[in-house]
Design an enzyme around this catalytic site. Structure first.
Site, PDB file in Angstrom:
ATOM      1  N   ASP A  91       0.922  -1.660   0.640  1.00  0.00           N
ATOM      2  CA  ASP A  91      -0.188   0.114   0.244  1.00  0.00           C
ATOM      3  C   ASP A  91       0.821   1.233  -0.244  1.00  0.00           C
ATOM      4  O   ASP A  91       2.452   0.732   0.440  1.00  0.00           O
ATOM      5  CB  ASP A  91      -0.913  -0.122   1.312  1.00  0.00           C
ATOM      6  N   SER A  92       0.520   2.306   0.000  1.00  0.00           N
ATOM      7  CA  SER A  92       1.249   3.403  -0.471  1.00  0.00           C
ATOM      8  C   SER A  92       1.159   4.289   0.770  1.00  0.00           C
ATOM      9  O   SER A  92       3.152   5.161   0.557  1.00  0.00           O
ATOM     10  CB  SER A  92      -0.040   5.048  -1.638  1.00  0.00           C
ATOM     11  N   PHE A  95      -2.575   5.756   3.940  1.00  0.00           N
ATOM     12  CA  PHE A  95      -3.358   5.940   5.478  1.00  0.00           C
ATOM     13  C   PHE A  95      -2.236   5.538   6.417  1.00  0.00           C
ATOM     14  O   PHE A  95      -3.241   6.695   7.647  1.00  0.00           O
ATOM     15  CB  PHE A  95      -3.526   4.191   4.890  1.00  0.00           C
ATOM     16  N   ASP A 267      -7.889  -6.875   2.398  1.00  0.00           N
ATOM     17  CA  ASP A 267      -7.223  -6.807   2.906  1.00  0.00           C
ATOM     18  C   ASP A 267      -7.027  -7.001   5.011  1.00  0.00           C
ATOM     19  O   ASP A 267      -8.086  -5.405   4.661  1.00  0.00           O
ATOM     20  CB  ASP A 267      -5.858  -5.930   3.011  1.00  0.00           C
ATOM     21  N   CYS A 305     -13.226 -27.221  10.911  1.00  0.00           N
ATOM     22  CA  CYS A 305     -12.250 -26.413  10.598  1.00  0.00           C
ATOM     23  C   CYS A 305     -10.825 -26.847  10.505  1.00  0.00           C
ATOM     24  O   CYS A 305     -10.608 -28.411  11.045  1.00  0.00           O
ATOM     25  CB  CYS A 305     -10.999 -24.972  11.764  1.00  0.00           C
ATOM     26  N   CYS A 307      -7.630 -25.935   9.479  1.00  0.00           N
ATOM     27  CA  CYS A 307      -5.974 -25.056   9.633  1.00  0.00           C
ATOM     28  C   CYS A 307      -5.170 -26.059  10.542  1.00  0.00           C
ATOM     29  O   CYS A 307      -5.692 -27.137  11.704  1.00  0.00           O
ATOM     30  CB  CYS A 307      -6.704 -23.454  10.285  1.00  0.00           C
ATOM     31  N   CYS A 310      -6.644 -26.171  14.636  1.00  0.00           N
ATOM     32  CA  CYS A 310      -7.440 -27.133  14.864  1.00  0.00           C
ATOM     33  C   CYS A 310      -7.466 -28.521  14.678  1.00  0.00           C
ATOM     34  O   CYS A 310      -7.744 -29.290  15.150  1.00  0.00           O
ATOM     35  CB  CYS A 310      -9.149 -26.789  14.149  1.00  0.00           C
ATOM     36  N   HIS A 336      -5.076 -20.186  12.395  1.00  0.00           N
ATOM     37  CA  HIS A 336      -7.025 -19.937  12.476  1.00  0.00           C
ATOM     38  C   HIS A 336      -7.952 -19.148  11.838  1.00  0.00           C
ATOM     39  O   HIS A 336      -8.268 -18.946  10.985  1.00  0.00           O
ATOM     40  CB  HIS A 336      -7.658 -20.708  13.910  1.00  0.00           C
TER      41      HIS A 336
END
Length: 379
Positions: A91-92, A95, A267, A305, A307, A310, A336
Site C-alpha cells: 500500500d502507498s 493511510f 485485506d 476447520c 487449519c 484446529c 486459525h
C-alpha cells in the site's frame, strides 16, 4: 508482467475470477493477510502457504522508515528479503500517514504531506512521487497510488477538494512509476456520497490503472451502511476486466457483502490483531478464548476447520497459552483466523459458481450473527 484479471463466472454482481501475477495465478474473491513490516505477525511464509494464502500485503510507510527501501532493494526486493515467493501488494503509506503520524499533526499541501514519524517524532515529507519510487524499489507485484484518507467526519466540501487532490496525486505517481514488472492500482474516494464516488471512479479510470481499489471505508467512524454505499456507488464505473480491491476490510460479514457487490480482493490486520487479544472467528460468531468456560474444553476451536491449529490443539491449551502470555497462543489463533477468512473466500467462490451466493449469505449470517441476524438485509 503486469497483473491481469480473468473473469470466469458471475452470480448477479458477485464475480469469480483468476488473477494472473508474476508469482502465480490465484482465484478471486481472495483475502490477503497483512504483513505490514515484511512479515505477517508471528507467522512464517511456509505457514501462509499452508493456509492457501495468495497475495500478502506489506506497507510502504513502515518499510520506508525501517529498514529503508534501499536495503530491501539491495536484498533483491521484498520477495527475496522476506523469502516469500507468492505475490505481494504494497500500500502507498497514505493511510498510515493519516492514522499513525505522531500527535496526529500533519500538514497537507499540494506537494504532499508533512508529518512526524510515529517512531521518533522526526519530521518527514511524503509525496506521491516518493511513495511510488519507494514501491518501485520494494519491487512488489502491485503498488498503490498515494491518496488522501479523509476522516469519516469530513464535510462534503472537504471530500470534494480531497478527491481532486487525490486525482492529481494519482497522475503524478503514475507519471514516475518506472518498474515495468509492477502493476499500479488507482484508489477511488468520496465518502458515502454517490456523486463524489461516481466522479472519483470515472476520473480515476480515465488514467487506465492496472486495477482499482475503493478507499475510505476502513477509517475510524465509517458505518457499515456507508461502506456498502461506497462500494455500490463505485463499482458500476470500474471496468469488468480489472481487479477490484476493498482496502482494509476483514470482518466476515463485510467480506460477504463486498463480494456480493462485486469486490475481488480484501485485506485487513483484523485476524492477527484479534488473535493477539485471544479472539477467534467461528461460524457461530467470534469467541474469546480467555473465557473461563474454555478452561476444560478439550475440543478444537472449530471441528470443521482444516487449519493446523484446529487439527492439533484444543481450546483449553490455547487458553492456557493466551492467559500465560505465551506467543505461541497468538500464533495458533492467527493461523486459525487467517485460514478462516481465506476459507470463507473459497466458499464464496463455490457459491458464485453454483449460483447460490444469496443463499450462502443467509445461511452464514444466521449462524454467525445468531439473534442479531436481520433477515431483511438487502443485497
Amino acid at each position: 508482467m503486469k497483473v491481469k484479471y480473468e473473469l470466469v463466472d458471475e452470480c448477479d454482481k458477485a464475480r469469480y475470477g483468476i488473477l494472473h501475477t508474476n508469482h502465480g495465478d490465484f482465484e478471486t474473491p481472495m483475502f490477503m493477510p497483512v504483513g505490514t513490516q515484511a512479515t505477517v505477525k508471528t507467522l512464517s511464509p511456509e505457514e501462509l502457504k499452508d493456509m492457501k494464502s495468495a497475495i500478502i500485503l506489506s506497507n510502504t510507510y513502515h518499510l520506508w522508515l525501517r529498514p529503508g527501501e534501499d536495503i530491501v532493494n539491495k536484498a533483491g526486493g521484498l520477495h527475496k528479503f522476506m523469502n516469500y515467493d507468492g505475490p505481494i501488494l504494497t500500500d502507498s503509506g497514505g493511510f498510515q500517514v493519516f492514522s499513525l503520524a505522531k500527535n496526529k499533526k500533519k500538514d497537507i499541501v499540494e506537494e504532499g504531506v508533512l508529518f512526524k514519524s510515529h517512531l521518533d517524532g522526526k519530521k518527514l515529507f511524503l509525496t506521491p512521487e516518493l511513495s511510488i519510487q519507494i514501491q518501485n524499489k520494494l519491487d512488489s507485484d502491485i503498488a498503490m497510488s498515494f491518496d488522501e484518507c479523509p476522516p469519516a467526519s469530513a464535510s462534503y466540501e472537504y471530500l470534494k477538494n480531497s478527491i481532486e487532490r487525490t486525482l492529481r496525486w494519482a497522475k503524478r505517481g503514475k507519471d514516475v512509476h518506472s518498474n515495468k514488472n509492477q502493476s499500479l492500482f488507482g484508489i477511488i474516494q468520496g465518502g458515502p456520497h454517490e456523486d463524489l464516488r461516481k466522479y472519483s471512479a470515472i476520473e480515476t479510470v480515465k488514467m487506465d490503472f492496472d486495477g482499482y481499489s475503493i478507499g475510505g471505508v476502513a477509517n475510524d467512524g465509517e458505518s457499515k451502511d456507508d461502506m456498502y454505499k461506497a462500494i455500490d456507488y463505485s463499482i458500476p464505473y470500474i471496468p469488468k476486466d480489472k481487479p477490484r480491491y476493498l482496502m482494509g476490510v476483514g470482518d466476515p460479514v463485510d467480506i460477504i457483502e463486498g463480494v456480493i457487490r462485486g469486490i475481488d480482493m480484501f485485506d485487513c490486520v483484523l485476524p492477527t490483531r484479534l488473535a493477539r487479544h485471544g479472539n477467534a472467528f467461528t461460524h457461530n460468531g467470534k469467541i474469546n478464548i480467555k473465557n473461563a468456560k474454555y478452561k476444560e474444553d478439550f475440543t478444537p476451536i472449530e471441528s470443521t476447520c482444516d487449519c493446523y491449529t484446529c487439527k492439533h490443539y484444543t481450546k483449553a491449551y490455547i487458553r492456557h497459552l493466551i492467559t500465560s502470555d505465551e506467543t505461541f497462543g497468538a500464533r495458533l489463533l492467527s493461523i486459525h483466523n487467517i485460514r478462516f477468512l481465506i476459507k470463507l473466500t473459497e466458499e464464496l467462490r463455490v457459491a458464485i459458481k453454483e449460483k447460490n451466493i444469496y443463499e450462502y449469505r443467509e445461511k452464514f449470517l444466521q449462524n454467525y450473527l445468531g439473534d442479531k441476524y436481520d433477515k431483511n438485509i438487502k443485497g
